[in-house]
Design a protein around this motif. Structure first.
Motif, PDB file in Angstrom:
ATOM      1  N   ALA A 113      -5.139  -7.612   4.633  1.00  0.00           N
ATOM      2  CA  ALA A 113      -4.693  -7.429   6.020  1.00  0.00           C
ATOM      3  C   ALA A 113      -5.733  -7.952   7.009  1.00  0.00           C
ATOM      4  O   ALA A 113      -5.403  -8.568   8.028  1.00  0.00           O
ATOM      5  CB  ALA A 113      -4.410  -5.949   6.274  1.00  0.00           C
ATOM      6  N   ALA A 114      -7.025  -7.714   6.734  1.00  0.00           N
ATOM      7  CA  ALA A 114      -8.081  -8.212   7.612  1.00  0.00           C
ATOM      8  C   ALA A 114      -8.086  -9.728   7.668  1.00  0.00           C
ATOM      9  O   ALA A 114      -8.256 -10.340   8.725  1.00  0.00           O
ATOM     10  CB  ALA A 114      -9.435  -7.684   7.141  1.00  0.00           C
TER      11      ALA A 114
ATOM     12  N   PRO B  42     -13.226  -1.190   7.080  1.00  0.00           N
ATOM     13  CA  PRO B  42     -12.352  -0.212   6.373  1.00  0.00           C
ATOM     14  C   PRO B  42     -12.265  -0.461   4.883  1.00  0.00           C
ATOM     15  O   PRO B  42     -12.320   0.481   4.082  1.00  0.00           O
ATOM     16  CB  PRO B  42     -11.001  -0.405   7.060  1.00  0.00           C
ATOM     17  CG  PRO B  42     -11.335  -0.956   8.410  1.00  0.00           C
ATOM     18  CD  PRO B  42     -12.523  -1.833   8.190  1.00  0.00           C
ATOM     19  N   SER B  43     -12.130  -1.752   4.481  1.00  0.00           N
ATOM     20  CA  SER B  43     -12.043  -2.040   3.055  1.00  0.00           C
ATOM     21  C   SER B  43     -13.354  -1.742   2.345  1.00  0.00           C
ATOM     22  O   SER B  43     -13.366  -1.223   1.215  1.00  0.00           O
ATOM     23  CB  SER B  43     -11.642  -3.505   2.839  1.00  0.00           C
ATOM     24  OG  SER B  43     -12.615  -4.363   3.405  1.00  0.00           O
TER      25      SER B  43
ATOM     26  N   LEU C 133       0.833  -1.204   0.000  1.00  0.00           N
ATOM     27  CA  LEU C 133       0.000   0.000   0.000  1.00  0.00           C
ATOM     28  C   LEU C 133       0.874   1.262   0.000  1.00  0.00           C
ATOM     29  O   LEU C 133       0.589   2.246  -0.726  1.00  0.00           O
ATOM     30  CB  LEU C 133      -0.924  -0.011   1.221  1.00  0.00           C
ATOM     31  CG  LEU C 133      -1.893   1.184   1.339  1.00  0.00           C
ATOM     32  CD1 LEU C 133      -2.795   1.273   0.099  1.00  0.00           C
ATOM     33  CD2 LEU C 133      -2.737   1.055   2.612  1.00  0.00           C
TER      34      LEU C 133
ATOM     35  N   ALA D  30      -6.375   0.111  -2.273  1.00  0.00           N
ATOM     36  CA  ALA D  30      -6.412   0.155  -0.797  1.00  0.00           C
ATOM     37  C   ALA D  30      -7.465  -0.802  -0.249  1.00  0.00           C
ATOM     38  O   ALA D  30      -7.250  -1.491   0.754  1.00  0.00           O
ATOM     39  CB  ALA D  30      -6.700   1.579  -0.325  1.00  0.00           C
TER      40      ALA D  30
ATOM     41  N   LEU E 176      -6.554  -3.841   2.179  1.00  0.00           N
ATOM     42  CA  LEU E 176      -7.157  -3.876   3.515  1.00  0.00           C
ATOM     43  C   LEU E 176      -7.880  -5.205   3.753  1.00  0.00           C
ATOM     44  O   LEU E 176      -7.893  -5.725   4.870  1.00  0.00           O
ATOM     45  CB  LEU E 176      -8.123  -2.698   3.674  1.00  0.00           C
ATOM     46  CG  LEU E 176      -7.472  -1.322   3.836  1.00  0.00           C
ATOM     47  CD1 LEU E 176      -8.530  -0.222   3.826  1.00  0.00           C
ATOM     48  CD2 LEU E 176      -6.662  -1.265   5.130  1.00  0.00           C
TER      49      LEU E 176
END
Length: 852
Positions: free
Chosen positions: A248-249, A208-209, A19, A241, A245
């Motif tokens: 990452a989640a 968030p995503s 990112l 992004a 995200l």
């Protein structure tokens, strides 16, 4: 801070670095537009591929099936986005032109939202739903209206105002782009509202995503529909992004779920947060639309209507919440009042229970004290204060009193050792000597019970009982048991002595009738005097013992064994002792007293039981019965205990001999068995090898009336009746041959005609052919006893009853004294004076003549 696994840290780091690199590339773009487009396409390709890999990898780690299915669907959505991006790359890199709008690549891009919605549904499958209420309806309506208003404001309104023509397929594709991410956000919020408990760990990481996708999609839907989209701009960064995200989640989700499970007992969260978010979303949406409407140059009626409806829903939601809050406050007040009353009632009940407990403690005559680890007093009852308050408080312990200061020396040391064991969790019982308040020596029984609180033992409950009087009573009882056993032995010995003493006395009196030299007369007189002295001694012993042999009959040994075993079977079972009954099928019988044989067997069983409890390993007792030849039976008790040492086997039948500790036994059990066996004309023996158990064998006669005695042969009974000669005729019945001879010699010397027999049956046969002036009969004889002979005499020869005289060696035996009292027959006590016998015989004969 939440701990992450090494795998999660690596994946999150890759997502973060990716990112950051993309942000730098977009912030400082290349000069060539084709290079910018290439970098944008490759960034989305890498982000989609990495997100798909991370989701599928993480779907293997969560423990619940719902989480596994959720991350698989999200991974499938990322894979769909990756496929759309590959098609986009084909147009951009191979064909050199951007793909048309819409194109097959848009189908792949939009597939991610369908998969995200299905993943959310999989996540909440099986979760309970809330019961419908106005608050839930208003929250759902507010969220739905806000999402619809945003879609209208940012998609439909711009299209209506635009002049460019729009195809139907392009319009539908733009609507899909616009509402795709918003629909995912809407689905999460709606599911949170409808569930009283929602697995928010996964949903919170996805938000968030989803928000990043929502922002980018709204802009892209409009510019793509207008044909003004340019690749490589900031819009592409929102998709990159969003995908990173998601990656990452997915990397964090398994560790995050475990962290929530460890941190609190309930993993799911209530829908309170969802309601708050719904209200915030509605207010934010309406506020944003109002700000945009105010910034536009001309007012828009449609925006005013949308804002008005939205604010009306918000107002209704707020008013309803206020009403619910007031009702909840009222209910809360009532509940607080009810809980207060319940608490006061509980406090009153607790105080009453504590008062009752205190009254019970004060009523207990034993000393009850609570002590700490150092032995200092924490609480006590009245009886406890009589011990503790007799000693001053310890100045070095802040005025505390030692709970066991009333003990000294060895007793104090014993208490300290047991108190330490009690604080280690053991229940301790022991006895210690102490000095009583009156100054006398006493014995106390102490019980120490640990008091546990939250897994610890901060104090110990001590119960102290003065057992001085109880121990004194037990000692007296043991002494009484010893005396009773001694009395039984004395009774048997005295009875056996009386018969030979009577024989010696009788022969001495017979010799005194002859003309003897002075020295011989003096010797015979001394024999007579000493025999008389023996009689007086045995009489005193019998008076002390006040016991005698009981009546006997044929008893079945097998039945006695079964009855006796039934008395001890349960207790023996609790000691893990196996009892084997090896009983002779011939059903052996013995001429005995059943209760005495049972007592003898019970004593042997108890002895075997006590021997077995001192050892580990196999514990077994075997009881056998058998017929031993023509004249006897035997009873055997064998155990698998430690056995009897050879040096004490000859002493075990001695009175008061015991190997048990002082106070644990009287030492009379086997002595009583020996006495009973001998009294029945039998014997008892033991065979034991140390370490291999012991076997006790009791031999009893099958019928004592047939027992052969080692004494001179009986005098012959005349076969025919004598001719009348004017002499006084006497029939003597006694089982002692020596006594019969002595009486016969004496009475013949005194001018009487006498016939002696050893049994009542023989006497009845003699009476059938001859008449006698007097009958002298012993009371206790094998076969037909004196009492049975009296009954037969009353039935067959009633005229002879008043001519009967009884003799006995034990007038204190219960059956003998009852017979003499009820029959009214004259009696003489052995050893009797022969001159007195002659006097009584003549008196009875004269009285019989007078009465006829």
């Amino acid at each position: 801070m939440m701990p992450l696994s090494r795998r999660a840290r690596v994946l999150v780091s890759i997502a973060g670095v990716s990112l950051l690199a993309m942000v730098l590339l977009y912030a400082f773009p290349a000069t060539a537009q084709r290079t910018v487009v290439l970098i944008s396409d490759l960034s989305r390709t890498w982000a989609a591929a990495f997100a798909a890999y991370t989701c599928f990898a993480s779907s293997r780690r969560p423990t619940t099936s719902e989480q596994r299915r959720t991350w698989r669907w999200i991974g499938a959505g990322c894979a769909s986005f990756f496929a759309g991006q590959l098609l986009w790359n084909y147009y951009a890199m191979v064909r050199g032109t951007p793909p048309p709008y819409p194109s097959p690549a848009d189908v792949g891009f939009l597939g991610v939202y369908a998969c995200l919605i299905v993943g959310v549904i999989m996540l909440v499958r099986g979760q309970p739903t809330r019961r419908g209420d106005p608050e839930l309806f208003l929250d759902a309506a507010l969220v739905t209206f806000a999402v619809g208003a945003l879609a209208y404001e940012y998609l439909v309104a711009p299209l209506r105002s635009g002049a460019a023509p729009v195809s139907l397929l392009g319009l539908l594709t733009s609507i899909g782009w616009s509402i795709g991410a918003v629909a995912v956000l809407w689905m999460i919020l709606i599911q949170m509202l409808h569930r009283p408990a929602f697995p928010a760990a996964t949903a919170a990481l996805l938000l968030p995503s989803v928000i990043a996708f929502t922002v980018g999609n709204q802009v892209y839907a409009v510019v793509a529909l207008r044909g003004t989209y340019r690749a490589g701009g900031p819009l592409d960064l929102t998709w990159d992004a969003g995908l990173l995200l998601i990656a990452a989640a997915a990397a964090i989700a398994p560790d995050y779920a475990l962290h929530l499970q460890r941190g609190r007992s309930t993993g799911p969260e209530t829908s309170t947060a969802a309601r708050f978010v719904a209200l915030v979303v509605g207010l934010a949406a309406m506020t944003g639309m109002a700000i945009i409407a105010m910034l536009q140059p001309s007012p828009r009626p449609d925006a005013a209507v949308i804002i008005g409806v939205g604010m009306a829903i918000v107002a209704a939601r707020v008013l309803y919440s206020l009403g619910v809050s007031r009702r909840y406050a009222q209910i809360l007040e009532e509940e607080v009042a009810n809980q207060t009353r319940s608490l006061m009632s509980s406090l009153g009940a607790t105080a009453s229970a504590e008062r009752n407990l205190r009254l019970l403690m004060e009523a207990v005559p034993d000393a009850i004290t609570v002590v700490d680890r150092n032995g200092y007093l924490l609480d006590e009852n009245t009886a406890g204060r009589t011990f503790v308050n007799a000693f001053p408080a310890d100045p070095g312990a802040g005025g505390k009193r030692a709970a066991f200061a009333w003990l000294e020396g060895t007793a104090s040391r014993i208490v300290r050792e047991n108190l330490a064991a009690a604080f280690d969790g053991e229940l301790r019982r022991f006895e210690v000597p102490f000095q009583r308040p009156d100054g006398s020596e006493g014995t106390s029984h102490v019980l120490l019970a640990p008091v546990r609180e939250a897994g610890r033992i901060p104090k110990v409950l001590a119960l102290v009982r003065d057992i001085t009087d109880q121990r004194r009573a037990q000692t007296q009882l043991q002494q009484a048991e010893k005396l009773a056993a001694l009395g039984q032995l004395v009774s048997g010995v005295a009875h056996e002595i009386n018969n030979p003493a009577a024989i010696i006395s009788g022969f001495a009196q017979t010799l005194l009738l002859d003309q003897l030299a002075p020295e011989q007369r003096e010797t015979v007189q001394m024999m007579y005097d000493e025999a008389t002295r023996i009689g007086r001694i045995t009489s005193n012993l019998l008076a002390f013992a006040r016991a005698g042999s009981k009546e006997r009959t044929l008893v079945e040994l097998n039945e006695i064994v079964r009855r006796t075993y039934a008395l001890r079977s349960y207790h023996l079972t609790t000691l893990n002792i196996t009892v084997n009954l090896d009983l002779d099928d011939a059903n052996p019988r013995a001429w005995a007293n059943g209760s005495e044989v049972q007592q003898m067997l019970l004593n042997l069983l108890i002895n075997a039981e006590q021997a077995l409890t001192t050892m580990s390993g196999r514990r077994a007792i075997t009881i056998r019965t058998a017929i031993a030849g023509e004249e006897g039976v035997w009873l055997q008790v064998a155990d698998t205990g430690p056995g009897i040492p050879a040096d004490i086997q000859e002493k075990i039948f001695d009175p008061f001999f015991t190997t048990k500790p002082e106070g644990a036994g009287t030492g009379l059990g086997l002595s009583i068995c020996y006495g009973i066996a001998h009294d029945h004309g039998g014997r008892i023996s033991v065979h034991s090898v140390p370490g291999q158990g012991a076997t006790f064998t009791i031999a009893l006669p099958r019928d004592a009336r047939t027992r052969q005695r080692t004494m001179p042969p009986p005098a012959p009974v005349p076969a025919e009746a004598r001719k009348p000669d004017g002499k006084l005729s006497v029939l003597l019945i006694d089982d002692e041959e020596g006594l019969r001879r002595a009486v016969v010699n004496y009475l013949k010397r005194r001018g009487m005609h006498i016939i002696a027999v050893e049994d009542g049956g023989d006497a009845l046969r003699v009476l059938r052919r001859e008449h006698f002036d007097v009958i002298v009969s012993d009371v206790r004889m094998p076969g037909m006893s004196g009492g049975e002979f009296l009954e037969r005499l009353r039935r067959e020869y009633p005229a002879m009853v008043n001519r009967l005289i009884f003799t006995t060696g034990d007038t204190f035996a219960a059956d003998t004294s009852t017979l003499l009292r009820d029959s009214g027959v004259p009696s003489l006590v052995k050893p009797y004076d022969f001159s007195k016998l002659e006097t009584v015989v003549r008196e009875v004969a004269e009285s019989a003549k007078t009465s006829t």
